[in-house]
Scaffold this motif. Structure first.
Motif, short mmCIF file in Angstrom:
data_model
loop_
_atom_site.label_atom_id
_atom_site.label_comp_id
_atom_site.label_asym_id
_atom_site.label_seq_id
_atom_site.Cartn_x
_atom_site.Cartn_y
_atom_site.Cartn_z
N ARG A 193 -7.40 1.84 -12.58
CA ARG A 193 -6.36 2.87 -12.49
C ARG A 193 -5.50 2.94 -13.76
O ARG A 193 -5.34 4.00 -14.35
CB ARG A 193 -5.44 2.60 -11.28
N GLU A 194 -4.92 1.83 -14.12
CA GLU A 194 -3.90 1.84 -15.19
C GLU A 194 -4.49 1.79 -16.59
O GLU A 194 -4.00 2.46 -17.49
CB GLU A 194 -2.93 0.69 -14.96
N ASP A 195 -5.52 0.99 -16.78
CA ASP A 195 -6.07 0.84 -18.13
C ASP A 195 -7.10 1.92 -18.45
O ASP A 195 -7.20 2.35 -19.59
CB ASP A 195 -6.69 -0.54 -18.30
N LEU A 196 -7.88 2.32 -17.44
CA LEU A 196 -8.95 3.29 -17.68
C LEU A 196 -8.63 4.68 -17.16
O LEU A 196 -9.42 5.61 -17.36
CB LEU A 196 -10.27 2.77 -17.09
N GLY A 197 -7.51 4.83 -16.47
CA GLY A 197 -7.04 6.16 -16.04
C GLY A 197 -7.85 6.81 -14.94
O GLY A 197 -7.80 8.03 -14.77
N MET A 198 -8.60 6.02 -14.18
CA MET A 198 -9.36 6.56 -13.05
C MET A 198 -8.49 6.43 -11.81
O MET A 198 -8.47 5.40 -11.16
CB MET A 198 -10.67 5.79 -12.86
N MET A 199 -7.76 7.49 -11.49
CA MET A 199 -6.75 7.41 -10.44
C MET A 199 -7.28 7.63 -9.02
O MET A 199 -6.54 7.58 -8.06
CB MET A 199 -5.63 8.40 -10.73
N GLY A 200 -8.57 7.90 -8.88
CA GLY A 200 -9.15 8.11 -7.55
C GLY A 200 -9.16 6.85 -6.72
O GLY A 200 -9.01 6.90 -5.49
N THR A 201 -9.36 5.72 -7.33
CA THR A 201 -9.33 4.44 -6.63
C THR A 201 -7.87 4.11 -6.36
O THR A 201 -7.08 3.99 -7.29
CB THR A 201 -9.99 3.34 -7.48
N LYS A 202 -7.52 4.01 -5.08
CA LYS A 202 -6.11 3.84 -4.70
C LYS A 202 -5.77 2.38 -4.48
O LYS A 202 -6.60 1.56 -4.13
CB LYS A 202 -5.81 4.61 -3.41
N ARG A 203 -4.50 2.08 -4.68
CA ARG A 203 -3.96 0.76 -4.36
C ARG A 203 -3.04 0.95 -3.17
O ARG A 203 -2.13 1.78 -3.21
CB ARG A 203 -3.19 0.21 -5.54
N ALA A 204 -3.26 0.17 -2.12
CA ALA A 204 -2.41 0.34 -0.93
C ALA A 204 -2.02 -1.01 -0.33
O ALA A 204 -0.89 -1.44 -0.49
CB ALA A 204 -3.10 1.22 0.10
N CYS A 205 -2.93 -1.68 0.33
CA CYS A 205 -2.54 -2.88 1.09
C CYS A 205 -2.55 -4.16 0.27
O CYS A 205 -1.89 -5.13 0.64
CB CYS A 205 -3.47 -3.04 2.30
N ASP A 206 -3.31 -4.21 -0.81
CA ASP A 206 -3.47 -5.43 -1.62
C ASP A 206 -4.00 -6.62 -0.82
O ASP A 206 -3.81 -7.77 -1.20
CB ASP A 206 -2.16 -5.83 -2.30
N GLN A 207 -4.65 -6.33 0.31
CA GLN A 207 -5.21 -7.40 1.15
C GLN A 207 -6.66 -7.15 1.52
O GLN A 207 -7.24 -7.88 2.30
CB GLN A 207 -4.37 -7.53 2.43
N GLY A 208 -7.22 -6.04 1.01
CA GLY A 208 -8.61 -5.73 1.30
C GLY A 208 -8.87 -5.28 2.72
O GLY A 208 -10.00 -5.38 3.20
N VAL A 209 -7.87 -4.76 3.39
CA VAL A 209 -8.07 -4.34 4.78
C VAL A 209 -8.00 -2.83 4.99
O VAL A 209 -8.40 -2.35 6.04
CB VAL A 209 -7.07 -5.02 5.74
#
Length: 176
Positions: A33-49
């Motif tokens: 997301r941040e380094d390569l600018g591919m914003m489709g992959t989302k960050r949400a739970c940070d727990q893999g659930v």
């Protein structure tokens, strides 16, 4: 404060070679997301659930929020950006999600589609129960999963349009 150890890693992202220097403790979702600018992959739970960060790494469905970027060294990674776009043409799974109204708010959609792709890569003709089981790692906070499951099943059948066209109920005009 000591500076974090860094490593140069290289991998293939959506068919394109990438070489990048990353801190050894940096997660793959942040690199994508941040380094390569591919914003489709989302960050949400940070727990893999929740499945919002789902990618396909070396053919396997992977939670990018739990994967250290250094683990991607030498890997082949697919993200939602690699499937298709409005400009280049949508992937059949993306078309099916759109035609079935399965995108809802859209936050979980990239992860759902990547999970569906991993399923169809492994099992091109899953039953509805297999689709439900496979998508248990993806959460949608909007409404239900019926349209999502229908969209995946339709893509497995090689069609993108709903079996029964979606109709919008008409409101009868009130006459004075």
């Amino acid at each position: 404060m000591p500076k974090a150890e860094r490593r140069t890693i290289s991998f293939t992202l959506n068919g394109e070679p990438v070489e990048i220097v990353v801190p050894v403790h940096r997660y793959l979702v942040d690199v994508i997301r941040e380094d390569l600018g591919m914003m489709g992959t989302k960050r949400a739970c940070d727990q893999g659930v929740c499945g919002s960060c789902s990618i396909i790494m070396n053919g396997l469905l992977t939670s990018a929020c739990l994967t250290l970027a250094v683990r991607a060294d030498g890997a082949s990674i697919e993200t939602i950006e690699g499937l298709g776009s409005l400009e280049a043409g949508l992937h059949p799974i993306q078309q099916s999600f759109a035609a079935h109204g399965a995108t809802q708010c859209g936050y979980c959609t990239p992860g759902m589609i990547m999970s569906a792709k991993a399923l169809l890569d492994e099992n091109p003709d899953p039953t509805v129960e297999e689709i439900k089981h496979w998508l248990t790692g993806n959460l949608c906070r909007c409404t239900g999963y019926a349209k999502i499951i229908e969209a995946v099943r339709a893509a497995a059948e090689g069609r993108t349009e709903p079996a029964v066209p979606i109709s919008v109920p008409t409101v009868k005009a009130i006459e004075d």
